[in-house]
Design an enzyme around this catalytic site. Structure first.
Site, PDB file in Angstrom:
ATOM      1  CG  HIS A  34     102.618 163.272  33.654  1.00 33.82           C
ATOM      2  ND1 HIS A  34     103.801 164.158  34.304  1.00 33.82           N
ATOM      3  CD2 HIS A  34     102.295 164.046  32.839  1.00 33.82           C
ATOM      4  CE1 HIS A  34     103.584 165.433  33.689  1.00 33.82           C
ATOM      5  NE2 HIS A  34     102.629 165.386  32.854  1.00 33.82           N
ATOM      6  CG  HIS A  89     107.860 170.184  30.432  1.00 40.93           C
ATOM      7  ND1 HIS A  89     108.064 170.573  28.867  1.00 40.93           N
ATOM      8  CD2 HIS A  89     106.570 169.500  30.273  1.00 40.93           C
ATOM      9  CE1 HIS A  89     106.989 170.052  28.201  1.00 40.93           C
ATOM     10  NE2 HIS A  89     106.060 169.479  29.083  1.00 40.93           N
TER      11      HIS A  89
END
Length: 726
Positions: A34, A89
């Site tokens: 990430h 998200h």
């Protein structure tokens, strides 16, 4: 949380010792997929990110591009800068749809603030499992509610985006949010720390234990029990605090108090502060107990890695710290001087008891941020689909495609968003692209965002090229010329060669078309490990593209009976069966067929440029792009209660003519058809389809068949989502 053995060995070798628990956790998060892009960074050099308009490219919290000189009359004296950012998200929105989506909005807005910009527009691109599944609808409703609640509360309009349903998102939805902001050269701030001795000041909400390990959570496949087991990794948003932070940031920037800034997102304070000083080739000394906290007895690791929302880290000159405190107090925000910039290592200490201070982190900031080794992964080339075309009655097919949740009206979504707050929105949701007024320069900024999972699941590379062309066509249909883009590249588990092959293909395809269109990709986000018990998601390259035009007006999408003239199709009609390939179409998705993806136009850049020029012509009454759902859906969308269409398609392949989804096509209502033909000569074919009527009916003669639909019938067919959820 645990650091992989190979990474631990590298860290031990660099430090000359075992890492402390806080260091190990910090490395584990900042070296996660990430944050470190270990599987994707080797591919991202394919993107062209330079251009005379690019002020700040990839690598900062958001990109910055300069608007071209305008012939319009603006209100400002300085050249206007636009900031662009996008983030995902995805995993948080599966675990907690409301807070996961809401905090995605909050994070991308703070990325905008950290560049010294004021946020003026949001887009959201959302992807869910099949609409008829209850779990998909639960996620869909929760995500839309979270986005609307947060965006509406902070006063930033959500002006566009996309919604797609596909069975392969059932176990892992995607929530991609983009934000556009305004700034100028004098206000511009970056995330690069400037000077040893400057103070690091934390402004915003108090720190709690929410969101711990969020970065590492986003870097692994979703487990079947993720909705319960991973809930602590999801942040909790407070939009009212964010609104105060927006306004406080504006004062700080206007008064010139900020030397550098970074919002607290992935990996919390540890991520933001270490990345800031690493960018400046510097270090920091942070005393963690100084951080204002909302929960008792927080330990050093929790303070360092919590992803509590609505927080910013600023580099402030010592003489300006008191003024920053005053501004924070004025807006009822917490403010802590947590340390200072140094010319040494990144050091964090913690005093649990008076006089008992412990050094919990002491590492080189650059190694922490950039030391993660890149992955060398196997790639399987995506397979080409076979051709297996269904035989469906054209009228039944039109009804089925118009009523598909993918091509149906998204009014249920965007009516929940305040898309006019800020009084800049000239063209709002439901059109090809939104337009917001940049009064500072007298220009309109057109914004289009989205992807097409049907396209990229069939043909990842060509589908990604088509997505870039489709977004550029959307802004051109409003008379705007593409300026720049940011992307959100979503994929499954990259350790699977077929998944990584599809991801590699979408990167290459998107990069190729953006370069062809002379549209630099100035920033973005990568989200991998979108894989679950139901399998990987389709490779999904969301693109948010902006274009610019003089003035704020644009031709409407709907036809105008009073304007008269002809309805022209610019681009490939697909009259013969050999012309149209239906691969990736909603038609085949509805009727379980397969085919190759259609070829793209020979000169897409010339098409986009010419379409923007024609859209601005005085004789142009309406413009609408042709893509998702094909010509059938685009024609239906142009019809109103007061204006219909009488069109004729001399086609030996009705399905191909009505439903193939080659992008780079547009419908134009014009009083000067010869001018349009002249403009597109040598660029794209121009076909006269028919005329505009005043009966509010779509009457289409296709080969030997006639399809007739009144505006009310079209609305009923396209109200699938409204009818189910209202």
């Amino acid at each position: 949380m645990s650091l992989a053995d190979s990474d631990r060995e590298l860290v031990v070798s660099e430090l000359g010792r075992e890492p402390t628990p806080a260091e190990a956790a910090l490395f584990e998060n900042l070296w996660s997929e990430h944050c470190a892009y270990r599987s994707s960074r080797p591919l991202l050099s394919a993107f062209e990110s330079d251009g005379e308009q690019v002020v700040v490219g990839p690598g900062d919290d958001a990109a910055v591009v300069a608007l071209p000189e305008s012939d319009g009359e603006g209100e400002g004296d300085e050249r206007t800068y636009v900031t662009m950012g996008i983030e995902s998200h995805n995993h948080p929105s599966y675990v907690d749809p409301f807070d996961g989506a809401a905090t995605g909005v909050g994070g991308i807005v703070r990325d905008t603030l950290s560049m010294g910009a004021y946020p003026i527009a949001l887009t959201d691109s959302l992807y869910f499992g099949e609409f008829d599944r209850e779990h998909s609808k639960y996620l869909f409703e929760g995500v839309v509610e979270g986005i609307s609640h947060y965006g509406n509360c902070i006063g930033v309009p959500t002006v566009g985006g996309s919604v797609d349903f596909h069975p392969d998102y059932e176990g892992n939805p995607l929530v991609n949010v983009a934000c556009v902001g305004l700034t100028n050269e004098e206000r511009l701030v970056t995330a690069e720390a400037q000077e040893p001795g400057n103070k690091l000041v934390l402004v915003g909400n108090a720190t709690g234990r929410d969101g711990l390990g969020g970065a590492s959570f986003a870097s692994e496949d979703l487990a079947e029990d993720a909705e319960t087991e991973d809930r602590p990794a999801v942040q909790v948003g407070d939009p009212y605090a964010e609104k105060l932070l927006i306004e406080a940031n504006e004062v700080l920037v206007e008064e010139g108090l900020v030397e550098s800034a970074r919002d607290l997102g992935a990996a919390g304070l540890g991520g933001a502060s270490s990345e800031m000083v690493a960018k400046g080739g510097l270090g920091a000394h942070i005393e963690l107990e100084r951080v204002h906290q909302r929960e008792p007895n927080m330990n050093a690791l929790e303070i360092l890695l919590a992803e509590s929302q609505e927080r910013m880290c600023y580099e402030i000159e010592p003489d300006n710290v008191d003024r920053v405190r005053e501004i924070a107090e004025r807006f009822d925000l917490g403010c802590s001087v947590i340390g200072e910039v140094t010319d040494g290592n990144y050091v964090c200490t913690f005093e649990d008891e008076p006089g008992d201070r412990e050094t919990v982190v002491d590492v080189d900031a650059h190694f922490l941020g950039e030391g993660a080794p890149m992955n060398d992964l196997a790639v399987d080339e995506p397979a080409q689909p076979d051709t297996d075309l269904p035989d469906v009655d054209p009228e039944a097919a039109v009804d089925a495609v118009l009523s598909s949740p993918n091509t149906a009206s998204k009014r249920w979504v965007y009516r929940q968003y305040d898309h006019e707050v800020g009084v800049r929105t000239s063209v709002g949701p439901g059109d090809d692209a939104a337009i917001v007024a940049i009064r500072e320069s007298g220009q309109g900024l057109a914004i289009s965002a989205g992807a097409a999972p049907n396209w990229t699941s069939v043909a990842p590379r060509e589908g990604a090229r088509a997505i870039a062309l489709e977004n550029a066509t959307n802004v051109a249909a409003k008379g705007a010329t593409p300026l720049a883009a940011v992307d959100c590249l979503n994929g499954g588990n990259p350790e699977k060669p077929d998944v990584y092959g599809g991801f590699t293909a979408i990167v290459d395809g998107l990069a190729e078309m953006c370069e062809t269109l002379s549209t630099p990709v100035v920033g973005g986000n990568v989200s991998l490990y979108n894989d679950s018990a139901t399998g990987p998601i389709p490779p999904t390259p969301t693109l948010a593209l902006v274009g610019v035009k003089d003035g704020y007006d644009a031709p409407p999408l709907s036809v105008d009976a009073d304007a008269g003239g002809e309805l022209l199709l610019v681009g490939d009609l697909g009259l013969e069966s050999s012309d149209a390939r239906l691969g990736g179409s909603e038609y085949l998705a509805r009727f379980d067929g397969s085919d190759r993806f259609p070829a793209l136009p020979d000169d897409p850049a010339a098409f986009v440029e010419t379409l923007a020029t024609v859209a601005n012509a005085d004789a142009t009454a309406a413009v609408h792009d042709v893509s998702h759902g094909g010509l059938a859906v685009s024609l239906a969308e142009m019809v109103t209660d007061d204006a219909g269409l009488a069109v004729t398609l001399e086609a030996d392949d009705p399905a191909g003519a009505l439903f193939h989804e080659q992008p780079g096509r547009a419908l134009i209502q014009t009083g000067a058809p010869e001018d349009v033909r002249e403009a597109f000569a040598g660029v794209a074919p121009v076909v006269s389809l028919g005329t505009v009527t005043d009966d509010g009916t779509l009457a289409a003669s296709v080969g030997d068949r006639t399809i007739s639909l009144e505006a009310a019938e079209i609305r009923d067919l396209r109200s699938t989502i409204d009818a189910e959820l209202e």
